[in-house]
Design a protein around this motif. Structure first.
Motif, PDB file in Angstrom:
ATOM      1  N   GLY A   1       0.801  -1.212   0.000  1.00 11.88           N
ATOM      2  CA  GLY A   1       0.000   0.000   0.000  1.00 11.88           C
ATOM      3  C   GLY A   1       0.835   1.263   0.000  1.00 11.88           C
ATOM      4  O   GLY A   1       2.037   1.260  -0.255  1.00 11.88           O
ATOM      5  N   ARG A   2       0.186   2.402   0.299  1.00 13.49           N
ATOM      6  CA  ARG A   2       0.831   3.711   0.221  1.00 13.49           C
ATOM      7  C   ARG A   2       2.020   3.807   1.172  1.00 13.49           C
ATOM      8  O   ARG A   2       3.043   4.404   0.836  1.00 13.49           O
ATOM      9  CB  ARG A   2      -0.187   4.806   0.541  1.00 13.49           C
ATOM     10  N   LYS A   3       1.874   3.239   2.367  1.00 15.53           N
ATOM     11  CA  LYS A   3       2.979   3.290   3.329  1.00 15.53           C
ATOM     12  C   LYS A   3       4.193   2.536   2.786  1.00 15.53           C
ATOM     13  O   LYS A   3       5.342   2.988   2.923  1.00 15.53           O
ATOM     14  CB  LYS A   3       2.537   2.681   4.660  1.00 15.53           C
ATOM     15  N   ALA A   4       3.960   1.396   2.142  1.00 16.38           N
ATOM     16  CA  ALA A   4       5.067   0.629   1.584  1.00 16.38           C
ATOM     17  C   ALA A   4       5.732   1.397   0.446  1.00 16.38           C
ATOM     18  O   ALA A   4       6.958   1.372   0.293  1.00 16.38           O
ATOM     19  CB  ALA A   4       4.582  -0.730   1.087  1.00 16.38           C
ATOM     20  N   VAL A   5       4.919   2.095  -0.361  1.00 21.27           N
ATOM     21  CA  VAL A   5       5.492   2.889  -1.451  1.00 21.27           C
ATOM     22  C   VAL A   5       6.347   4.017  -0.881  1.00 21.27           C
ATOM     23  O   VAL A   5       7.467   4.275  -1.343  1.00 21.27           O
ATOM     24  CB  VAL A   5       4.382   3.457  -2.355  1.00 21.27           C
ATOM     25  N   ALA A   6       5.835   4.711   0.137  1.00 21.45           N
ATOM     26  CA  ALA A   6       6.594   5.801   0.755  1.00 21.45           C
ATOM     27  C   ALA A   6       7.904   5.293   1.339  1.00 21.45           C
ATOM     28  O   ALA A   6       8.961   5.912   1.177  1.00 21.45           O
ATOM     29  CB  ALA A   6       5.752   6.476   1.834  1.00 21.45           C
ATOM     30  N   ASP A   7       7.857   4.134   2.019  1.00 17.19           N
ATOM     31  CA  ASP A   7       9.083   3.571   2.595  1.00 17.19           C
ATOM     32  C   ASP A   7      10.040   3.100   1.505  1.00 17.19           C
ATOM     33  O   ASP A   7      11.262   3.183   1.655  1.00 17.19           O
ATOM     34  CB  ASP A   7       8.739   2.404   3.525  1.00 17.19           C
ATOM     35  N   GLY A   8       9.476   2.578   0.398  1.00 17.69           N
ATOM     36  CA  GLY A   8      10.314   2.128  -0.708  1.00 17.69           C
ATOM     37  C   GLY A   8      11.094   3.262  -1.345  1.00 17.69           C
ATOM     38  O   GLY A   8      12.216   3.073  -1.823  1.00 17.69           O
ATOM     39  N   PHE A   9      10.512   4.469  -1.350  1.00 19.43           N
ATOM     40  CA  PHE A   9      11.216   5.631  -1.877  1.00 19.43           C
ATOM     41  C   PHE A   9      12.501   5.897  -1.102  1.00 19.43           C
ATOM     42  O   PHE A   9      13.466   6.423  -1.654  1.00 19.43           O
ATOM     43  CB  PHE A   9      10.319   6.867  -1.788  1.00 19.43           C
ATOM     44  N   LEU A  10      12.520   5.557   0.180  1.00 21.18           N
ATOM     45  CA  LEU A  10      13.651   5.896   1.050  1.00 21.18           C
ATOM     46  C   LEU A  10      14.545   4.714   1.373  1.00 21.18           C
ATOM     47  O   LEU A  10      15.563   4.872   2.043  1.00 21.18           O
ATOM     48  CB  LEU A  10      13.129   6.496   2.361  1.00 21.18           C
ATOM     49  N   SER A  11      14.185   3.517   0.921  1.00 23.93           N
ATOM     50  CA  SER A  11      14.944   2.323   1.300  1.00 23.93           C
ATOM     51  C   SER A  11      16.374   2.368   0.782  1.00 23.93           C
ATOM     52  O   SER A  11      16.633   2.728  -0.361  1.00 23.93           O
ATOM     53  CB  SER A  11      14.244   1.071   0.744  1.00 23.93           C
TER      54      SER A  11
END
Length: 710
Positions: A397-407
């Protein structure tokens, strides 16, 4: 720009923004980086002077510069001549002497950044900014002798200091051109006081490492009547009483009060009160440093990439919080396997496996499933970024996408960007180069092999010639000396580009095509940029630098005396003029170059005429024979037509590929357009600069001929 560009008249000049080196490496002015400062410092074995005029920029680069100045073997003198703000004020705090010119300013404030996320995310990031502010405040405090909390209040208010204010506050040593007047007694007291504080810092670190509590204050009230237990009382600028000759302060008079706990309060000097407060603050700062490093390492410890023992070892080394991230990253990137959180039997990913993983994701984003991309065949852009956040798909979901941007799980931040920014930039670069190579360059019809130059300064193509006619050898075997001449033509590179942005919304829309569409469009415009530059030189009849005359000029013998359409007669006249061109510098009227044209270049309006003239046919009569059929290759160039400013629908050109009239150049190492990440740790977007560097200039008139046409 490089480090040598910062040196002027034996001084290092730091003007403009403080930026990472990848942003300064292509700039001609206006910025500097830590790498450039280190390179400049390396040219000075002893004392060095730096002149600073900078509004600041990246605080990490500022700290790296501060550390470089601190490590320099000679005395570093900084003269602020204009502005030293933000990261620029931080970077000079380690200088041996700081001077301010009469009209200069120094500014300190809190670090800032753009934020995105849930309320909990924002609170955490705000806490992180508070930690950074305290770290920077400790640097200013160490220089000025003020309490950290005192400096933090100044940073909260974004405080500006004029030259006198900066000196009074301890951030500078003198107004430039003036010498401080210090009484001998005061100088002696200041020297003893600084020595005592230095020993107290060492004592505080050792004291905290043993797990001891902060030392108690000796007396709730000092001789001045202020309460030592009140933090505000210890945060004022330390004051010093000038000692009498019979009572000069020594190190023994300022020992940490924790060593003795007198039953009866003894008189406490102002210097002792400051020392006690210094010990307390040092212990608190040490505990805060250890807690912050443990908090920083928690995600990697949970992932099994770091052990508690490794983290404690970093804390014991005494590294700052600012440097701890790099230190922990180096441990994780080391060849030895990390200690797994689940014990010795836990699995680990090797560097080779990580490289294969990254290459597979890149291939899949380019729809190449022939190799490592096969395992990610069904993956879209949104799936990829969520995979970076959670490889085991524990959450989406959106939280995973946001975290993926910063991984930074795979690349470890080694490139200064997130995994997602690295992968998408690499995909775009590969698409860009592939499309650029696929598109031919029409300018190749009038340009020679591209040159490769090392910087953006004008380079000169030197043409050598002279009277090289062979002469009779004299009876005594003497040869007549040939006199060489030369001419230089100038060529300067041009850098052009645009910013490309891959947004959070594009990822949520799973727009995989954007990774190909953006670079393909840029490749098209990069070729257009090249063609526009080269053909504009032909179309506008640009001047050559060597003689200041137009490329096609009667004096050059390459401009038709009378305009005419493409025909056997007009082409024959053009060929005659090119045949009779003589070598540069030759004094012999018969030293012909015998230039033979092989290309007929026309605007779109003359395409049919050019094809009819060049296509082989069988004439009915000898008089109708075209002897030049098959000797010329037609090139149709829309950049030459009347639809373009300065163009013509009637002018046509003959060119020899052996002696092309235009020279072109690329920056060495950048023979194709490139995409470079600008913003790689932003949860809203990845920002990239698409850039192309190219140059062109008219350099050889003997290989081309122009007829204005009718």
């Amino acid at each position: 720009m490089e480090g040598s560009d910062l040196i002027l008249n034996g001084e290092i000049i730091l003007e403009g923004d403080v930026l990472p080196h990848e942003y300064c490496s292509f700039a001609e002015t206006g910025c500097f980086s830590a790498r450039m400062v280190r390179e400049a410092l390396a040219r000075f074995d002893a004392d060095v002077t730096l002149r600073v005029n900078s509004p600041g920029g990246c605080p990490c680069e500022g700290e790296a510069i501060r550390a470089a100045l601190e490590a320099h073997p000679g005395r570093v003198t900084v003269i602020v001549s204009g502005f030293a703000a933000s990261a620029a004020s931080l970077m000079i705090m380690s200088a041996g002497r700081i001077e301010m010119t009469a009209g200069s300013f120094l500014m300190i404030h809190n670090p800032s950044r753009g934020l995105y996320g849930t309320a909990a995310d924002l609170r955490k990031k705000a806490d992180d900014l508070d930690k950074l502010a305290r770290i920077y405040a400790s640097v200013y405090a160490a220089r000025s002798g003020r309490a950290v909390e005192d400096v933090m209040r100044m940073m909260d208010e974004e405080t500006y200091f004029g030259p006198e204010d900066a000196v009074a506050a301890g951030f500078a040593d003198a107004v430039s051109g003036t010498a401080p007047e210090i009484a001998p007694e005061l100088a002696a007291a200041m020297s003893a006081h600084r020595g005592a504080l230095s020993r107290l810092r060492m004592c505080a670190r050792s004291f905290a490492a043993e797990g001891n509590p902060a030392p108690a204050a000796a007396d709730p009230t000092g001789p001045s009547g202020s309460s030592l237990a009140d933090p505000a009382a210890t945060e004022e600028i330390p004051t010093m009483t000038t000692p009498s000759p019979a009572a000069e302060p020594t190190a023994a008079t300022v020992q940490p009060p924790a060593q003795t706990q007198p039953q009866t309060p003894a008189p406490t000097t102002t210097m002792q009160a400051d020392a006690e407060a210094m010990v307390t603050r040092a212990v608190q700062a040490e505990r805060e440093r250890a807690r912050s490093i443990r908090s920083l390492a928690q995600p990697s410890m949970r992932a099994g990439l770091l052990s508690e023992a490794q983290v404690e070892a970093v804390i014991d080394e005494g590294v700052s919080l600012a440097a701890a991230g790099n230190r922990l990253m180096a441990i994780m990137a080391a060849a030895e396997p990390p200690i797994p959180a689940g014990g010795a039997g836990a699995a680990r990913i090797t560097r080779d496996e990580t490289d294969t993983h990254v290459e597979g994701l890149i291939a899949a984003m380019m729809r190449d499933y022939s190799g490592p991309g096969e395992q990610f065949r069904e993956m879209g852009l949104k799936d990829m970024v969520m995979h970076l956040a959670s490889p085991n798909h524990r959450y989406r979901g959106r939280k995973a996408v946001a975290d993926g941007f910063l991984s930074t799980r795979m690349m470890g931040g080694a490139h200064g960007v997130s995994d997602f920014a690295y992968i998408t930039t690499e995909v775009m670069n590969r698409y860009l180069i592939r499309e650029y190579d696929r598109r031919g360059a029409t300018w190749q019809a009038v340009a020679g092999e591209p040159r490769r130059v090392s910087d953006f300064r004008e380079v000169h193509g030197v043409r050598f010639g002279g009277d090289l006619t062979l002469k009779d050898v004299k009876e005594n075997g003497e040869y007549e000396q040939a006199m060489l001449e030369d001419q230089a033509e100038g060529l300067k590179l041009v850098r052009r580009g645009r910013t490309l942005t891959l947004t959070f919304d594009m990822v949520m829309n799973d727009d995989l095509n954007v990774l190909a569409d953006l670079p393909n469009a840029f490749a098209r415009h990069a070729r257009r940029m090249e063609n526009d530059m080269v053909w504009a030189l032909i179309r506008t009849n640009a001047k050559t630098k060597s003689d200041g005359k137009a490329l096609f000029h009667a004096d050059h013998g390459n401009l038709a005396a009378a305009a005419g359409q493409i025909s056997v007669a007009t082409v024959g006249a053009a060929r005659k003029a090119m045949w009779e061109q003589t070598a540069f510098g030759s004094k012999d009227a018969e030293d012909f170059l015998q230039v033979t044209p092989d290309q007929l270049i026309v605007p779109p309006a003359l395409e049919t005429v050019a094809l009819q003239f060049a296509t082989a046919t069988t004439p009915v009569k000898d008089a109708e024979t075209n002897p030049f059929k098959g000797t010329l290759t037609p090139f149709v160039v829309p950049n030459l037509g009347a639809s373009v400013s300065g163009g013509s629908d009637s002018a046509w050109y003959l060119v020899s590929s052996e002696l092309p009239p235009i020279s072109v150049a690329y920056l060495d190492g950048y023979e194709t357009p490139t995409v470079q990440t600008v913003e790689g740790m932003n949860p809203d977007k990845v920002t990239m600069n698409a850039r192309h560097i190219f140059g062109a200039a008219p350099t050889e008139f003997r290989g081309a001929y122009r007829n204005p046409g009718k």
